[in-house]
Design a protein around this motif. Sequence first.
Motif, PDB file in Angstrom:
ATOM      1  N   LEU A  83      45.686 -40.264 -44.739  1.00 54.82           N
ATOM      2  CA  LEU A  83      44.615 -39.505 -44.075  1.00 54.82           C
ATOM      3  C   LEU A  83      43.580 -40.438 -43.460  1.00 54.82           C
ATOM      4  CD1 LEU A  83      44.064 -36.580 -46.608  1.00 54.82           C
ATOM      5  CD2 LEU A  83      45.014 -36.406 -44.294  1.00 54.82           C
ATOM      6  N   LEU A  84      43.275 -41.506 -44.158  1.00 58.39           N
ATOM      7  CA  LEU A  84      42.308 -42.479 -43.628  1.00 58.39           C
ATOM      8  C   LEU A  84      42.847 -43.141 -42.365  1.00 58.39           C
ATOM      9  CD1 LEU A  84      39.595 -43.828 -43.885  1.00 58.39           C
ATOM     10  CD2 LEU A  84      40.589 -45.436 -45.492  1.00 58.39           C
ATOM     11  N   VAL A  85      44.106 -43.538 -42.385  1.00 64.48           N
ATOM     12  CA  VAL A  85      44.730 -44.137 -41.199  1.00 64.48           C
ATOM     13  C   VAL A  85      44.734 -43.131 -40.041  1.00 64.48           C
ATOM     14  CG1 VAL A  85      46.910 -44.992 -40.242  1.00 64.48           C
ATOM     15  CG2 VAL A  85      46.101 -45.825 -42.456  1.00 64.48           C
ATOM     16  N   ALA A  86      45.079 -41.882 -40.328  1.00 65.63           N
ATOM     17  CA  ALA A  86      45.107 -40.855 -39.281  1.00 65.63           C
ATOM     18  C   ALA A  86      43.719 -40.622 -38.694  1.00 65.63           C
ATOM     19  CB  ALA A  86      45.685 -39.552 -39.837  1.00 65.63           C
ATOM     20  N   ALA A  87      42.694 -40.601 -39.543  1.00 71.36           N
ATOM     21  CA  ALA A  87      41.321 -40.411 -39.056  1.00 71.36           C
ATOM     22  C   ALA A  87      40.876 -41.595 -38.202  1.00 71.36           C
ATOM     23  CB  ALA A  87      40.362 -40.205 -40.229  1.00 71.36           C
ATOM     24  N   LEU A  88      41.215 -42.804 -38.629  1.00 74.25           N
ATOM     25  CA  LEU A  88      40.891 -43.992 -37.830  1.00 74.25           C
ATOM     26  C   LEU A  88      41.595 -43.953 -36.479  1.00 74.25           C
ATOM     27  CD1 LEU A  88      40.960 -46.731 -40.578  1.00 74.25           C
ATOM     28  CD2 LEU A  88      39.040 -46.278 -39.047  1.00 74.25           C
ATOM     29  N   ASN A  89      42.876 -43.621 -36.482  1.00 73.26           N
ATOM     30  CA  ASN A  89      43.615 -43.559 -35.227  1.00 73.26           C
ATOM     31  C   ASN A  89      43.068 -42.481 -34.302  1.00 73.26           C
ATOM     32  OD1 ASN A  89      45.326 -45.708 -35.768  1.00 73.26           O
ATOM     33  ND2 ASN A  89      46.847 -44.414 -36.779  1.00 73.26           N
ATOM     34  N   ASP A  90      42.649 -41.360 -34.865  1.00 71.91           N
ATOM     35  CA  ASP A  90      42.030 -40.290 -34.059  1.00 71.91           C
ATOM     36  C   ASP A  90      40.739 -40.798 -33.424  1.00 71.91           C
ATOM     37  OD1 ASP A  90      41.703 -37.607 -33.064  1.00 71.91           O
ATOM     38  OD2 ASP A  90      40.294 -37.221 -34.706  1.00 71.91           O
ATOM     39  N   ALA A  91      39.919 -41.464 -34.215  1.00 69.45           N
ATOM     40  CA  ALA A  91      38.657 -42.003 -33.686  1.00 69.45           C
ATOM     41  C   ALA A  91      38.918 -43.077 -32.638  1.00 69.45           C
ATOM     42  CB  ALA A  91      37.797 -42.553 -34.826  1.00 69.45           C
ATOM     43  N   TYR A  92      39.910 -43.949 -32.887  1.00 70.34           N
ATOM     44  CA  TYR A  92      40.240 -44.994 -31.913  1.00 70.34           C
ATOM     45  C   TYR A  92      40.683 -44.395 -30.585  1.00 70.34           C
ATOM     46  CZ  TYR A  92      40.058 -48.823 -35.342  1.00 70.34           C
ATOM     47  OH  TYR A  92      39.657 -49.749 -36.265  1.00 70.34           O
ATOM     48  N   ALA A  93      41.506 -43.360 -30.635  1.00 68.17           N
ATOM     49  CA  ALA A  93      41.977 -42.716 -29.400  1.00 68.17           C
ATOM     50  C   ALA A  93      40.802 -42.118 -28.630  1.00 68.17           C
ATOM     51  CB  ALA A  93      43.009 -41.639 -29.730  1.00 68.17           C
ATOM     52  N   LYS A  94      39.879 -41.496 -29.342  1.00 65.58           N
ATOM     53  CA  LYS A  94      38.695 -40.916 -28.691  1.00 65.58           C
ATOM     54  C   LYS A  94      37.791 -42.014 -28.135  1.00 65.58           C
ATOM     55  CE  LYS A  94      38.708 -36.713 -31.471  1.00 65.58           C
ATOM     56  NZ  LYS A  94      38.035 -35.979 -32.567  1.00 65.58           N
ATOM     57  N   ALA A  95      37.670 -43.125 -28.863  1.00 63.98           N
ATOM     58  CA  ALA A  95      36.852 -44.244 -28.388  1.00 63.98           C
ATOM     59  C   ALA A  95      37.473 -44.851 -27.133  1.00 63.98           C
ATOM     60  CB  ALA A  95      36.706 -45.302 -29.484  1.00 63.98           C
ATOM     61  N   ASP A  96      38.801 -44.989 -27.110  1.00 63.08           N
ATOM     62  CA  ASP A  96      39.482 -45.503 -25.916  1.00 63.08           C
ATOM     63  C   ASP A  96      39.208 -44.621 -24.711  1.00 63.08           C
ATOM     64  OD1 ASP A  96      40.616 -47.764 -27.065  1.00 63.08           O
ATOM     65  OD2 ASP A  96      42.529 -46.766 -27.512  1.00 63.08           O
ATOM     66  N   LYS A  97      39.292 -43.315 -24.910  1.00 57.92           N
ATOM     67  CA  LYS A  97      39.051 -42.386 -23.803  1.00 57.92           C
ATOM     68  C   LYS A  97      37.605 -42.496 -23.313  1.00 57.92           C
ATOM     69  CE  LYS A  97      39.331 -37.582 -22.298  1.00 57.92           C
ATOM     70  NZ  LYS A  97      38.425 -37.872 -21.227  1.00 57.92           N
ATOM     71  N   ALA A  98      36.659 -42.529 -24.237  1.00 63.47           N
ATOM     72  CA  ALA A  98      35.247 -42.650 -23.846  1.00 63.47           C
ATOM     73  C   ALA A  98      35.003 -43.957 -23.109  1.00 63.47           C
ATOM     74  CB  ALA A  98      34.348 -42.561 -25.081  1.00 63.47           C
ATOM     75  N   TYR A  99      35.608 -45.032 -23.592  1.00 65.30           N
ATOM     76  CA  TYR A  99      35.444 -46.340 -22.949  1.00 65.30           C
ATOM     77  C   TYR A  99      36.019 -46.316 -21.539  1.00 65.30           C
ATOM     78  CZ  TYR A  99      35.336 -51.402 -22.376  1.00 65.30           C
ATOM     79  OH  TYR A  99      35.064 -52.668 -21.933  1.00 65.30           O
ATOM     80  N   ASN A 100      37.236 -45.798 -21.404  1.00 70.99           N
ATOM     81  CA  ASN A 100      37.867 -45.738 -20.092  1.00 70.99           C
ATOM     82  C   ASN A 100      37.128 -44.819 -19.137  1.00 70.99           C
ATOM     83  OD1 ASN A 100      39.879 -47.579 -20.772  1.00 70.99           O
ATOM     84  ND2 ASN A 100      41.228 -45.984 -21.559  1.00 70.99           N
ATOM     85  N   ASP A 101      36.614 -43.701 -19.653  1.00 70.41           N
ATOM     86  CA  ASP A 101      35.825 -42.795 -18.802  1.00 70.41           C
ATOM     87  C   ASP A 101      34.568 -43.490 -18.288  1.00 70.41           C
ATOM     88  OD1 ASP A 101      37.684 -40.796 -19.239  1.00 70.41           O
ATOM     89  OD2 ASP A 101      36.424 -39.663 -20.644  1.00 70.41           O
ATOM     90  N   LYS A 102      33.909 -44.237 -19.155  1.00 70.63           N
ATOM     91  CA  LYS A 102      32.643 -44.884 -18.798  1.00 70.63           C
ATOM     92  C   LYS A 102      32.861 -46.129 -17.950  1.00 70.63           C
ATOM     93  CE  LYS A 102      29.049 -43.866 -20.352  1.00 70.63           C
ATOM     94  NZ  LYS A 102      27.973 -43.032 -19.788  1.00 70.63           N
ATOM     95  N   MET A 103      33.851 -46.931 -18.293  1.00 69.66           N
ATOM     96  CA  MET A 103      34.031 -48.221 -17.639  1.00 69.66           C
ATOM     97  C   MET A 103      35.042 -48.187 -16.494  1.00 69.66           C
ATOM     98  SD  MET A 103      31.784 -49.948 -19.159  1.00 69.66           S
ATOM     99  CE  MET A 103      32.093 -51.598 -18.587  1.00 69.66           C
ATOM    100  N   GLY A 104      35.790 -47.109 -16.360  1.00 68.17           N
ATOM    101  CA  GLY A 104      36.782 -47.005 -15.304  1.00 68.17           C
ATOM    102  C   GLY A 104      36.190 -47.140 -13.916  1.00 68.17           C
ATOM    103  N   ALA A 105      34.947 -46.744 -13.762  1.00 68.45           N
ATOM    104  CA  ALA A 105      34.283 -46.820 -12.462  1.00 68.45           C
ATOM    105  C   ALA A 105      34.105 -48.265 -12.002  1.00 68.45           C
ATOM    106  CB  ALA A 105      32.913 -46.136 -12.550  1.00 68.45           C
ATOM    107  N   PHE A 106      34.211 -49.204 -12.924  1.00 69.97           N
ATOM    108  CA  PHE A 106      34.015 -50.602 -12.572  1.00 69.97           C
ATOM    109  C   PHE A 106      35.331 -51.317 -12.293  1.00 69.97           C
ATOM    110  CE2 PHE A 106      30.408 -49.324 -15.228  1.00 69.97           C
ATOM    111  CZ  PHE A 106      29.398 -49.523 -14.304  1.00 69.97           C
ATOM    112  N   GLY A 107      36.422 -50.587 -12.293  1.00 70.39           N
ATOM    113  CA  GLY A 107      37.700 -51.151 -11.902  1.00 70.39           C
ATOM    114  C   GLY A 107      38.191 -52.299 -12.750  1.00 70.39           C
ATOM    115  N   GLY A 108      37.833 -52.301 -14.029  1.00 68.23           N
ATOM    116  CA  GLY A 108      38.314 -53.341 -14.928  1.00 68.23           C
ATOM    117  C   GLY A 108      37.512 -54.621 -14.871  1.00 68.23           C
ATOM    118  N   LEU A 109      36.406 -54.648 -14.158  1.00 69.78           N
ATOM    119  CA  LEU A 109      35.577 -55.859 -14.099  1.00 69.78           C
ATOM    120  C   LEU A 109      34.926 -56.090 -15.450  1.00 69.78           C
ATOM    121  CD1 LEU A 109      33.792 -55.286 -10.683  1.00 69.78           C
ATOM    122  CD2 LEU A 109      35.705 -56.810 -11.155  1.00 69.78           C
ATOM    123  N   GLY A 110      34.935 -57.297 -15.883  1.00 66.69           N
ATOM    124  CA  GLY A 110      34.235 -57.677 -17.105  1.00 66.69           C
ATOM    125  C   GLY A 110      34.916 -57.235 -18.370  1.00 66.69           C
ATOM    126  N   LEU A 111      36.171 -56.794 -18.279  1.00 65.16           N
ATOM    127  CA  LEU A 111      36.862 -56.327 -19.478  1.00 65.16           C
ATOM    128  C   LEU A 111      37.667 -57.444 -20.082  1.00 65.16           C
ATOM    129  CD1 LEU A 111      38.093 -52.882 -18.178  1.00 65.16           C
ATOM    130  CD2 LEU A 111      36.033 -53.396 -19.439  1.00 65.16           C
TER     131      LEU A 111
END
Length: 111
Positions: A83-111
């Motif tokens: 359950l802990l691994v599943a919760a971490l993976n769920d949070a990681y997937a959501k963090a990836d989406k938030a990061y890509n949504d926010k930083m996607g406008a910069f076209g990968g600069l500075g990543l």
Amino acid sequence: MAGYRGGFGGFGGGNQMQNLMKQAQKMQENMQKAQEELEEMQIEGSAGGGLVKVVMNAKKVVNSVTINPDVVDTDDITMLEDLLVAALNDAYAKADKAYNDKMGAFGGLGL
């Protein structure tokens, strides 16, 4: 030099270069602001119908882990670990989406 007009050899002269520099500086400022917003985001991942919750920011720094006592069974630690691994993976997937949504406008600069 006869005919020399100054500037940047066919790149539109100093004014255009200044405008490019201003645009680059503005983009850098926007990227910095976006990075700060990612650090401040609170993203929750969960598993087991909310029995295990993980809170992290969008840069994947874990802030807290909450485990409902009902899920703690000393005879079945494996379930809790899963359950802990599943919760971490769920949070990681959501963090990836938030990061890509926010930083996607910069076209990968500075990543």
